[in-house]
Design a protein around this motif. Structure first.
Motif, PDB file in Angstrom:
ATOM      1  N   ILE B  63      93.413 -21.375   1.834  1.00  0.00           N
ATOM      2  CA  ILE B  63      94.640 -20.597   2.034  1.00  0.00           C
ATOM      3  C   ILE B  63      94.801 -20.263   3.509  1.00  0.00           C
ATOM      4  CG2 ILE B  63      95.693 -18.334   1.618  1.00  0.00           C
ATOM      5  CD1 ILE B  63      94.792 -18.544  -1.253  1.00  0.00           C
ATOM      6  N   GLY B  64      93.702 -19.893   4.180  1.00  0.00           N
ATOM      7  CA  GLY B  64      93.752 -19.618   5.614  1.00  0.00           C
ATOM      8  C   GLY B  64      94.206 -20.842   6.388  1.00  0.00           C
ATOM      9  N   ALA B  65      93.631 -21.998   6.024  1.00  0.00           N
ATOM     10  CA  ALA B  65      93.980 -23.233   6.727  1.00  0.00           C
ATOM     11  C   ALA B  65      95.452 -23.565   6.522  1.00  0.00           C
ATOM     12  CB  ALA B  65      93.102 -24.380   6.226  1.00  0.00           C
ATOM     13  N   TYR B  66      95.925 -23.464   5.273  1.00  0.00           N
ATOM     14  CA  TYR B  66      97.315 -23.823   4.989  1.00  0.00           C
ATOM     15  C   TYR B  66      98.292 -22.821   5.579  1.00  0.00           C
ATOM     16  CZ  TYR B  66      97.360 -28.160   2.538  1.00  0.00           C
ATOM     17  OH  TYR B  66      97.314 -29.499   2.269  1.00  0.00           O
ATOM     18  N   SER B  67      97.967 -21.505   5.505  1.00  0.00           N
ATOM     19  CA  SER B  67      98.882 -20.519   6.079  1.00  0.00           C
ATOM     20  C   SER B  67      99.036 -20.746   7.569  1.00  0.00           C
ATOM     21  CB  SER B  67      98.357 -19.100   5.842  1.00  0.00           C
ATOM     22  OG  SER B  67      98.066 -18.923   4.495  1.00  0.00           O
ATOM     23  N   THR B  68      97.895 -20.941   8.257  1.00  0.00           N
ATOM     24  CA  THR B  68      97.949 -21.181   9.695  1.00  0.00           C
ATOM     25  C   THR B  68      98.790 -22.412  10.009  1.00  0.00           C
ATOM     26  OG1 THR B  68      95.725 -20.274   9.813  1.00  0.00           O
ATOM     27  CG2 THR B  68      96.513 -21.443  11.757  1.00  0.00           C
ATOM     28  N   SER B  69      98.561 -23.492   9.254  1.00  0.00           N
ATOM     29  CA  SER B  69      99.288 -24.735   9.525  1.00  0.00           C
ATOM     30  C   SER B  69     100.776 -24.571   9.309  1.00  0.00           C
ATOM     31  CB  SER B  69      98.785 -25.855   8.612  1.00  0.00           C
ATOM     32  OG  SER B  69      97.410 -25.906   8.635  1.00  0.00           O
ATOM     33  N   ILE B  70     101.147 -23.935   8.181  1.00  0.00           N
ATOM     34  CA  ILE B  70     102.571 -23.789   7.868  1.00  0.00           C
ATOM     35  C   ILE B  70     103.247 -22.893   8.903  1.00  0.00           C
ATOM     36  CG2 ILE B  70     104.196 -22.829   6.185  1.00  0.00           C
ATOM     37  CD1 ILE B  70     102.197 -23.733   4.012  1.00  0.00           C
ATOM     38  N   LEU B  71     102.574 -21.780   9.268  1.00  0.00           N
ATOM     39  CA  LEU B  71     103.157 -20.870  10.256  1.00  0.00           C
ATOM     40  C   LEU B  71     103.334 -21.569  11.600  1.00  0.00           C
ATOM     41  CD1 LEU B  71     101.257 -17.577   9.404  1.00  0.00           C
ATOM     42  CD2 LEU B  71     103.714 -17.985   9.225  1.00  0.00           C
ATOM     43  N   MET B  72     102.314 -22.326  12.022  1.00  0.00           N
ATOM     44  CA  MET B  72     102.395 -22.956  13.337  1.00  0.00           C
ATOM     45  C   MET B  72     103.419 -24.075  13.393  1.00  0.00           C
ATOM     46  SD  MET B  72      98.531 -23.048  14.782  1.00  0.00           S
ATOM     47  CE  MET B  72      98.992 -23.707  16.367  1.00  0.00           C
ATOM     48  N   SER B  73     103.492 -24.886  12.317  1.00  0.00           N
ATOM     49  CA  SER B  73     104.397 -26.028  12.399  1.00  0.00           C
ATOM     50  C   SER B  73     105.830 -25.670  12.013  1.00  0.00           C
ATOM     51  CB  SER B  73     103.880 -27.183  11.532  1.00  0.00           C
ATOM     52  OG  SER B  73     103.765 -26.765  10.206  1.00  0.00           O
ATOM     53  N   ASN B  74     106.023 -24.606  11.228  1.00  0.00           N
ATOM     54  CA  ASN B  74     107.386 -24.268  10.789  1.00  0.00           C
ATOM     55  C   ASN B  74     108.042 -23.148  11.587  1.00  0.00           C
ATOM     56  OD1 ASN B  74     106.987 -26.196   8.920  1.00  0.00           O
ATOM     57  ND2 ASN B  74     107.164 -24.874   7.129  1.00  0.00           N
ATOM     58  N   THR B  75     107.249 -22.145  11.998  1.00  0.00           N
ATOM     59  CA  THR B  75     107.884 -21.000  12.642  1.00  0.00           C
ATOM     60  C   THR B  75     107.633 -20.974  14.139  1.00  0.00           C
ATOM     61  OG1 THR B  75     105.973 -19.579  12.405  1.00  0.00           O
ATOM     62  CG2 THR B  75     107.497 -19.633  10.558  1.00  0.00           C
ATOM     63  N   GLY B  76     106.753 -21.849  14.635  1.00  0.00           N
ATOM     64  CA  GLY B  76     106.495 -21.891  16.063  1.00  0.00           C
ATOM     65  C   GLY B  76     105.650 -20.736  16.567  1.00  0.00           C
ATOM     66  N   LEU B  77     105.027 -19.991  15.660  1.00  0.00           N
ATOM     67  CA  LEU B  77     104.126 -18.913  16.090  1.00  0.00           C
ATOM     68  C   LEU B  77     102.902 -19.509  16.770  1.00  0.00           C
ATOM     69  CD1 LEU B  77     104.121 -16.445  13.065  1.00  0.00           C
ATOM     70  CD2 LEU B  77     104.940 -15.968  15.365  1.00  0.00           C
ATOM     71  N   GLY B  78     102.273 -18.718  17.633  1.00  0.00           N
ATOM     72  CA  GLY B  78     101.087 -19.194  18.331  1.00  0.00           C
ATOM     73  C   GLY B  78      99.884 -19.272  17.409  1.00  0.00           C
ATOM     74  N   PHE B  79      98.803 -19.868  17.927  1.00  0.00           N
ATOM     75  CA  PHE B  79      97.619 -20.082  17.092  1.00  0.00           C
ATOM     76  C   PHE B  79      96.983 -18.773  16.650  1.00  0.00           C
ATOM     77  CE2 PHE B  79      92.888 -20.428  17.307  1.00  0.00           C
ATOM     78  CZ  PHE B  79      92.723 -20.917  16.026  1.00  0.00           C
ATOM     79  N   PHE B  80      96.788 -17.838  17.609  1.00  0.00           N
ATOM     80  CA  PHE B  80      96.042 -16.623  17.254  1.00  0.00           C
ATOM     81  C   PHE B  80      96.782 -15.786  16.221  1.00  0.00           C
ATOM     82  CE2 PHE B  80      93.999 -17.637  21.308  1.00  0.00           C
ATOM     83  CZ  PHE B  80      92.691 -17.633  20.868  1.00  0.00           C
ATOM     84  N   VAL B  81      98.106 -15.630  16.426  1.00  0.00           N
ATOM     85  CA  VAL B  81      98.899 -14.858  15.465  1.00  0.00           C
ATOM     86  C   VAL B  81      98.839 -15.526  14.094  1.00  0.00           C
ATOM     87  CG1 VAL B  81     101.167 -13.933  14.956  1.00  0.00           C
ATOM     88  CG2 VAL B  81     100.424 -14.131  17.320  1.00  0.00           C
ATOM     89  N   SER B  82      99.016 -16.863  14.081  1.00  0.00           N
ATOM     90  CA  SER B  82      99.002 -17.577  12.803  1.00  0.00           C
ATOM     91  C   SER B  82      97.655 -17.450  12.121  1.00  0.00           C
ATOM     92  CB  SER B  82      99.305 -19.057  13.022  1.00  0.00           C
ATOM     93  OG  SER B  82     100.453 -19.215  13.773  1.00  0.00           O
TER      94      SER B  82
END
Lengths: 286, 319
Positions: B63-82
């Motif tokens: 879930i951590g891996a997928y949430s980070t990936s979806i946030l980074m690729s879809n919303t453009g949030l940075g790595f640390f926030v994601s």
């Protein structure tokens, strides 16, 4: 159409019941969750495949070979390994079973490669029609054999000395020891019967479905689902659980598509565990 | 004190390793050990300290891996926030899943957690937002090649240090004693007035949070994730084996386990490309037979008892 889906579910459910019978027996008697159960089913399936391909033995006949070979393997594993740690914390035996599963699966991958195989019997595609429902002969025979094996096990457990010793051990370990039951031997026999049932299920599986070295994982999880639905401690549990899972899966995949098959079965597992942790029939111990 | 000094100097030496070697392969390998140290230490919170052997902790990693990936690729949030949001989502999921499931005990808890992990994997394989089985690409880190290796090493190290710091504080306080009370006897803990539900859920969420962070780091490091590898049950097994190998319910046990098991697997996979997972099976079987209480216990007792230590261990649990 609805009747066809129902019949398909029942036929598959009988096989699921046989698959889970061995797991439920081992779990109920020794409190071991045998994660390697699916791997044993896989070995049974490959024994059938090899016998059919190299010697031409009919897969239904190889039921005898696969179950007796698997009995010996199971007896040895319990006697040589699991008996040594059986009184440790419960998750110790669980990890041990995982170790055995990883070993068997990867050994099978090395020997047989990841290719998907099929037992191609000449009568594999023949079927008959009844009330507008198509029933393949192999599925019907596999279903009847699964039920027959369950009945045989029932008589073994209730009518023979070994069977009674197994039941005594599961009900009251100390009492059984005092009555002269040799627990290490009885445990080994129980595990052997459990794996023999897995082997038999593997043979029937191989007649109907394709096989690969990695098929075991999902079959272990299906056996869990069936065992949990039926509850521990009864012979009827796995049958009821198997039929339930078979029918629900059959209708579920028809409505939602086959990709949802595993999602459906795991959802059932979790829901049953939350609301009725002792199963529908509910005689199991916590 | 002498022991602590030794430990601290080892840790300092370890944390300086990107400056001591320019071998990127080695740094990547050490980063993998750190990721598994986070996972094993998080498992240890719920499995070791609290006594709830979860067989589905990989679900938080996934879930951590997928949430980070979806946030980074879809919303453009940075790595640390994601990554942090990924950890929070994993923790909330642990809380939600824990409420019904933490009421189960022993085998039933183990199977239920395994079932949830498999169900979520199946769900991820079928949802649109997770792109099903085709997987998700993440935006690549904008750094020099050498910088990337050092970056991931330190991010992982900091998360691990934070986890160890938090655990060491928690387990010297009431929270930790309550968890131990739950492990030893939950019914008595309850009747002593400990609200076991709250403490169990908190331990489970903490475990989920850090596993989720590890998942986020892993996803960004890989640059591409798919359901099968990040929800693989083998990852859960590794967490448990590492914790047991190092010693359950101890702070540094999981680290020792992660280091040993990862080194053994790396060594085996470089010599036996196909067979190395098979050896992992053998390692697990041998460990359960000969070192069920972990390496630390062996080191402490083997000087006093010699080889009879192993015999005694088996005599204790056999029939």
């Amino acid at each position: 159409m609805t009747l066809q889906i129902l019949i398909n579910g029942i036929l598959k459910g009988g096989l699921y019941g046989l698959m889970a019978l061995g797991m439920s027996l081992i779990w109920g008697v020794m409190n071991i969750i045998n994660i390697a159960h699916g791997a044993f089913i896989m070995i049974g399936a490959y024994i059938t495949f090899l016998l059919f391909n190299f010697t031409g033995i009919d897969p239904f006949v190889s039921l005898i070979f696969s179950s007796s070979i698997m009995f010996l393997i199971g007896y040895t594993i319990q006697r040589g390994i699991i008996n040594l740690v059986i009184r440790a914390e419960i998750f110790i035996t669980l990890i041990l079973a995982f170790g055995i599963e990883i070993f068997i699966n990867n050994a099978a991958l090395m020997i047989f490669s990841a290719d998907v195989r099929k037992v191609k019997v000449s009568y594999g595609a023949s079927n008959f029609n009844m009330f507008g429902v198509t029933i393949p002969y192999v599925r019907l025979i596999a279903f009847l054999l699964a039920i027959a094996i369950t009945i045989i096990l029932f008589f073994f457990m209730t009518r023979t000395k070994s069977g009674r010793a197994i039941r005594a051990t599961s009900q009251d370990l100390d009492g059984a020891v005092l009555s002269g039951v040799r627990v290490s031997r009885i445990y080994a026999i129980t595990f052997g019967i459990g794996t023999a049932l897995a082997g038999a299920a593997g043979t029937l599986w191989a007649i109907i479905f394709p096989l690969s070295p990695t098929m075991g994982g999902s079959l272990t999880l299906k056996s869990f689902v069936v065992t949990i639905i039926g509850g521990l401690g009864t012979m009827l549990g796995p049958v009821i659980g198997g039929l339930t899972l078979g029918i629900v899966e059959s209708f579920g995949t028809n409505w939602f598509g086959t990709t949802f098959e595993s999602l459906i079965s795991f959802s059932i597992l979790v829901i049953i565990l939350i609301f009725r942790p002792k199963g529908i029939l509910g005689k199991g111990k916590e | 004190m002498k022991k602590n000094l030794l430990l601290i100097s080892i840790l300092i030496l370890f944390s300086l390793s990107p400056f001591l070697t320019s071998n990127n392969f080695l740094i990547r390998f050490l980063t993998d050990i750190l990721i598994f140290s986070i996972l094993a230490s998080s498992w240890n919170i719920i499995g070791g300290y609290t006594g709830y052997a979860s067989f589905g902790n990989v679900v938080f990693f996934g879930i951590g891996a997928y949430s980070t990936s979806i946030l980074m690729s879809n919303t453009g949030l940075g790595f640390f926030v994601s990554m942090i949001l990924g950890g929070i989502i994993a923790a909330l999921f642990a809380l939600l899943m824990g409420l019904p499931i933490l009421r189960l005990k022993g085998h039933y808890f183990a199977i239920a957690t395994l079932g949830v992990a498999e169900a979520i994997k199946a769900l991820v394989q079928n949802l649109n937002i997770t792109e099903g089985n085709s997987g998700i690409y993440l935006p690549p880190p904008e750094m020099s090649v050498d910088g990337i290796y050092t970056f991931f090493f330190y991010v992982t190290l900091i998360v691990l240090a934070l986890l160890l710091f938090l655990t060491s504080i928690i387990f010297k306080n009431k929270f930790g004693y309550n968890l131990k009370a739950i492990r030893e006897n939950e019914d008595s803990a309850n009747s002593m007035g400990i609200n076991t539900t709250i403490y169990k859920s908190a331990a489970f969420s903490l475990s989920g949070f850090f596993s989720g962070l590890a998942g986020g780091i892993y996803a960004f490091q890989q640059g591409f994730i798919k359901p099968e590898p990040v929800f693989n049950v083998l990852i859960t097994i590794k967490m448990i084996v590492m914790s047991v190998f190092g010693g359950l319910g101890s702070l540094f046990g999981p680290l020792i386990g992660a280091f040993t098991i990862e080194t053994i697997s790396e060594f085996l996979s470089s010599y036996f490309l196909v067979a190395h997972t098979l050896f992992l099976g053998i390692v697990i079987i041998l460990m359960i037979l000969f070192a069920p209480k972990g390496m630390l216990d062996i080191f402490i007792n083997i000087r006093k008892k010699g080889l009879s230590y192993f015999r005694k261990n088996i005599e204790e649990h056999r029939v």
